[in-house]
Scaffold this motif. Structure first.
Motif: not given
Length: 479
Positions: A239-268
């Motif tokens: 994830v890269k925040k728009i207000n911090d151009e040099n940021s590049l945070a790594d996280l699990t896919v499940r953690e990423l899904e929580k930042q999206l819409l509720p109930g989203v599953h990116l990969f089977k």
């Protein structure tokens, strides 16, 4: 002409009311799958949970082949994600932006992506559900690609330059995002996935309340999800925040899904997160950490490496003006060559056009002259025939008059003989009547002679008149 050749290459889209896509349409999230574009998802199952009515799926096609898949928000007028696979690093980049007519006008006959200038008012409500080039002009934002063109080759690269794959980014952020994504994919993800065709990538954006020109949403953050489902598979989120151009945070896919819409599953099955190779994932995260810190992957941090990198940076700074000057000179030279060829083309075109115009005029004149001569030559036999016919008719008139005169002359004696023969049978009182008849006959004879003479003279005058009118010039007709 170059623009026409480029824009003649169009993008084909897929949708259907049946499972999957058919060419050139858009499908809603509540319909089943992407059909041809399902190849860009592990297990051929697209992400789930994007259920808003303004979420539309687009199977981005080029030359009748699927190149990548996009989930587009007609409310925010930006893509929420683009799913793709790494093909080959691009050798060059050539922008040619297009729009999707069916997003704004589903009933339109244009079932493929076209250049905005080529639509020509044939699409109803153009720009109502998607961003247009005019939305970016003068806004301070540029069209940042979710599926970067630098990770694609040839037809795949051309297919990325569509406004349904672009989000508003500042020029600096767009450059940094594409640089980081390129390094992460090429240096961290590809080397640690044993089968490259089993590496699935999702690049997305989270919309914010900030809008460009009150229409196109600026992303709150950008994200990348990767899944390698080969043996010893793994998954990763960035994830890269728009207000911090040099940021590049790594996280699990499940953690990423929580930042999206509720109930989203990116990969089977979250890309088999429970059975992932932690060793592989740690290796990927180590490389990502090196990229984030700006270190060169695969080199040590000794003084020699730092000095070498410093020297390269200084050399790059010194060489940059000369490189730019060389590029400027090459550009000027190319433009001069193009101008010379264009000028020569205009001269040749003008000369050839003049010659062809003269030849055409000469040909028209020759044809007109031959046509006039032909008409005169054709009229000569016609006129001669008319004269001959008139002469023949005059001769027939003379013959008729002679026959009529002969008949009248012969009829006089016959009447006199008949009256003379009948004299003995009449009384003496018939003598006056006989004398009268004789006088009448003699008078009639003189009258017939005069009429015959006049008829003959009339016939010869008629014949002479026709001959004179045909062969004597008209100017002397009065004489």
């Amino acid at each position: 002409r170059e623009w026409t050749m480029k824009t003649s290459v169009v993008f084909l889209l897929c949708i259907s009311v049946f499972p999957g896509f058919s060419q050139g349409r858009v499908v809603r999230e509540d319909e089943t799958g992407f059909a041809e574009c399902n190849v860009f998802f592990p297990g051929q199952v697209p992400p789930e949970g994007f259920t808003e009515p303004f979420h539309v799926k687009i199977c981005q096609q080029y030359n009748k082949e699927p190149r990548f898949a996009t989930l587009y928000s007609t409310k925010d007028k930006i893509p929420l994600y683009s799913a793709f696979k790494f093909t080959k690093p691009a050798q060059s980049e050539e922008e040619n932006w297009l729009v999707e007519p069916q997003i704004d006008d589903p009933e339109n006959d244009l079932h493929e992506m076209v250049h905005e200038a080529d639509i020509g008012g044939t699409v109803a409500n153009l720009g109502a559900n998607q961003a247009l080039t005019s939305d970016y002009v003068g806004s301070g934002y540029e069209r940042g690609l979710l599926n970067p063109s630098l990770l694609n080759e040839e037809d795949f690269q051309v297919a990325t330059y569509t406004l349904t794959n672009a989000v508003p980014l500042s020029p600096a952020l767009s450059k940094i995002w594409h640089r980081d994504i390129g390094k992460v994919v090429e240096q961290a993800l590809i080397p640690h996935c044993s089968k490259m065709d089993h590496l699935y990538l999702l690049a997305g954006a989270i919309p914010s309340s900030v809008q460009v020109k009150g229409k196109v949403s600026v992303p709150e953050s950008l994200w990348l999800a990767a899944c390698c489902d080969a043996p010893e598979g793994w998954s990763l989120g960035l994830v890269k925040k728009i207000n911090d151009e040099n940021s590049l945070a790594d996280l699990t896919v499940r953690e990423l899904e929580k930042q999206l819409l509720p109930g989203v599953h990116l990969f089977k099955g979250s890309c088999g997160e429970d059975k992932q190779s932690q060793e592989k994932r740690e290796a990927v995260l180590q490389v990502v950490s090196q990229i984030r810190s700006g270190e060169q992957v695969g080199t040590s941090n000794n003084q020699e490496t730092k000095e070498s990198g410093w020297v390269r940076r200084v050399a790059g700074i010194i060489a940059t003006p000369f490189i730019k000057l060389l590029e400027l000179l090459i550009y000027i030279f190319v433009e001069l060559v193009k101008f010379v060829f264009y000028f020569l083309w205009l001269v040749v075109k003008r000369v050839v056009g003049t010659i062809l115009g003269g030849v055409y005029s000469l040909w028209n004149g020759t044809v007109s002259y031959l046509k006039a001569i032909s008409m005169v030559l054709i009229s000569i036999p016609y006129d001669v025939g008319r004269v001959i016919i008139n002469i023949f008719l005059g001769f027939l008139q003379i013959v008729r008059d002679v026959v009529s005169l002969t008949y009248r002359i012969l009829s006089i004696p016959m009447g006199f003989v008949l009256h003379l023969a009948a004299f003995p049978y009449h009384s003496i009182c018939a003598i006056p009547s006989v004398l009268k008849d004789m006088a009448t006959g003699i008078g009639g004879t003189f009258s017939l002679v005069i009429d015959a003479t006049a008829a003959v003279l009339h016939g010869f005058y008629y014949l002479a008149g026709h001959i004179v009118r045909r062969f004597v010039p008209k100017g002397s007709s009065d004489d």
